[in-house]
Motif scaffolding. Structure first.
Motif, short mmCIF file in Angstrom:
data_model
loop_
_atom_site.label_atom_id
_atom_site.label_comp_id
_atom_site.label_asym_id
_atom_site.label_seq_id
_atom_site.Cartn_x
_atom_site.Cartn_y
_atom_site.Cartn_z
N LEU A 44 0.82 -1.22 0.00
CA LEU A 44 0.00 0.00 0.00
C LEU A 44 0.86 1.26 0.00
O LEU A 44 0.38 2.35 -0.34
CB LEU A 44 -0.93 0.00 1.22
N PHE B 243 1.28 4.03 -2.94
CA PHE B 243 0.45 5.21 -3.19
C PHE B 243 1.22 6.52 -3.02
O PHE B 243 0.69 7.59 -3.31
CB PHE B 243 -0.78 5.21 -2.28
N ILE C 286 -8.43 6.51 -1.93
CA ILE C 286 -7.64 5.46 -1.28
C ILE C 286 -8.46 4.77 -0.19
O ILE C 286 -8.43 3.54 -0.05
CB ILE C 286 -6.34 6.05 -0.70
#
Length: 382
Positions: free
Chosen positions: A28, A31, A55
Motif C-alpha cells: 500500500l 500510493f 484510497i
C-alpha cells in the motif's frame, strides 16, 4: 458487547489471510506515487481530499479481494481499474490503482490460465483507453510496464503457496499413517503376546473348576500353574510397555529411521559401534542421553514438516569427555537463494537444554539445515 470491545475485536481481526504475511500491507506504500505530481505543482485541498477518499474507498475492496477467487474478484478488478482511469487525467499516480487491479488477477488461482487472461484483458483495456483519451506517459508507462511483472509474480506466489500447502498436507498424512502403523504394530504385538497366554489361563481355570470338587490336589496344581502363567504374562506385558514408552536414544534412533522411511527420506548414519541400534546403547548420563534423544526427535520432525530433503545424515560419536552429535539434510540442494534459518520454539528449547548441561549448539544452512551439538559427559554425571 461494549463499543470499545467491538472496535478492539475489529482492529485485531484477520484482515488478510495469514498465508500472505505482512507484504500486502507494505504494498500500500506505493500510493506515495500520487505525491510525485506535487513536486512541481501545489496541490489544492479538494484534490488532496479526493485522493484520500479514493484510497479509503479502495482499501475495503483491496482487503476483500484476498478472500475471493471467483466473479467477485473480477468485480474488485473492474472497480480498482476504474479508480486508476478516473485519475489518469489529473494525477499520474493513478497508475498505482491499475497495477493493483492487475495484481488482483492472481486471485484466479484455481486456473492460472484465467489469471493470465484477466491480466491480458486489463492490460489491453488500459492501453486502448490511454491511446483514445491521450493519457500522459507518466500514467500509462508505469501502468502497462509494472503491471505485468507484478501480476506474474503474484500468480507464481499463489501457485507456490498452494504447492506448499499441498506438501504440508501430504506430510501430515505421512505422520498420520506412521502413527496408525505404530498403533497397529502395538496391537499386533500385544495380541501375539497375550493371545496364547490368556487362552492357556482360560483352559486351566476351566479345568481347575471341574477338579474343585473331585481332586483337590490336582485343582491346586492347576491354580499354581495359572498363577505362574499370569505372572509370566504380566512380566512380558511390562517389558513390552516399557519398550513402547522408552524415550531413550535407542528408541529415538529406531523411530527416526521408521519416520524417514515412511517419508521416503534416506537415512545415512555414522555411529560408533556402541551407539548402533542393533547393539546395546553406550551407557550415557541420563541427562545427556535425554538431550540427544530430544534433539534427534525435534530435528527429524522439522525435516518431515518443513523440508523437502531426500537424504538425512546423522553422525554420533564420543570420547572420554564429550559426546558429539551432527545431523544434516539436503533440503536446500539446488537452490541458489538459501533461506535464513529462523529459530522457532523447537530450536530454542533445544538450545536451552544444551546450555543447561554446559554444552554447545550450532546451526547452519548450506545444502540444508545442519545441527551440531557438543555435550560434556562429566557435567551429565554430576
Amino acid at each position: 458487547m461494549s463499543l470499545s470491545m467491538q472496535l478492539n475485536a475489529l482492529w485485531h481481526r484477520e484482515w488478510i489471510p495469514a498465508r500472505y504475511g505482512k507484504a500486502p500491507y507494505f504494498w500500500l506504500s506505493s500510493f506515495v506515487f500520487f505525491a510525485w505530481k506535487y513536486v512541481y505543482v501545489t496541490p489544492s485541498v479538494l484534490e488532496l481530499s479526493l485522493i484520500a477518499l479514493s484510497i479509503l474507498a479502495f482499501l475495503p475492496i483491496y482487503l476483500y479481494s484476498f478472500w475471493v477467487h471467483d466473479w467477485r474478484a473480477a468485480v474488485c478488478i473492474v472497480i480498482t481499474c476504474s479508480f486508476g482511469l478516473l485519475w489518469a487525467k489529473f494525477n499520474p499516480g493513478g497508475s498505482t490503482f491499475v497495477i493493483f487491479a492487475a495484481a488482483m488477477c492472481s486471485r484466479f488461482q484455481r486456473d492460472p490460465r484465467q489469471a493470465y487472461l484477466a491480466l491480458a484483458i486489463v492490460w489491453t483495456f488500459v492501453a486502448i483507453c490511454s491511446y483514445v483519451f491521450q493519457f500522459s506517459a507518466p500514467f500509462w508507462v508505469p501502468a502497462l510496464i509494472f503491471s505485468i511483472p507484478s501480476t506474474i509474480g503474484a500468480i507464481i506466489g499463489e501457485r507456490l503457496e498452494r504447492a506448499n500447502a499441498k506438501l504440508f498436507r501430504k506430510q501430515e498424512e505421512i505422520e498420520h499413517l506412521a502413527r496408525l502403523a505404530e498403533r497397529e504394530r502395538i496391537a499386533r504385538d500385544l495380541h501375539d503376546l497375550l493371545g496364547h497366554t490368556l487362552s492357556v489361563i482360560t483352559l486351566k481355570a476351566e479345568l481347575a473348576r471341574k477338579l474343585f470338587g473331585r481332586d483337590q490336589n490336582a485343582c491346586q496344581k492347576e491354580i499354581v500353574e495359572i498363577e505362574q502363567t499370569a505372572r509370566e504374562a504380566l512380566a512380558e506385558v511390562r517389558a513390552a510397555v516399557l519398550g513402547y514408552r522408552d524415550t531413550g536414544l535407542a528408541h529415538e534412533l529406531r523411530g527416526a529411521r521408521n519416520t524417514l522411511d515412511s517419508a521416503q527420506v534416506r537415512f545415512i548414519t555414522e555411529l560408533e559401534a556402541e551407539f548402533d541400534v542393533g547393539s546395546e546403547i553406550k551407557v550415557l548420563p541420563a541427562a545427556v542421553e535425554n538431550v540427544i534423544a530430544l534433539a534427534l526427535r525435534e530435528a527429524i520432525t522439522n525435516i518431515i514438516r518443513h523440508s523437502q530433503a531426500t537424504v538425512c545424515y546423522l553422525r554420533l560419536h564420543s570420547d572420554d569427555e564429550h559426546v558429539y552429535f551432527h545431523l544434516s539434510d539436503n533440503g536446500f540442494e539446488g537452490l541458489t537463494d538459501i533461506p535464513k534459518l529462523e529459530k522457532g520454539n523447537g530450536l530454542n528449547g533445544m538450545s536451552e537444554r544444551v546450555r543447561a548441561l554446559g554444552g554447545q549448539l550450532q546451526t547452519s544452512c548450506q545444502q540444508g539445515v545442519a545441527i551440531d551439538i557438543v555435550l560434556p559427559l562429566k557435567s551429565g554425571n554430576e
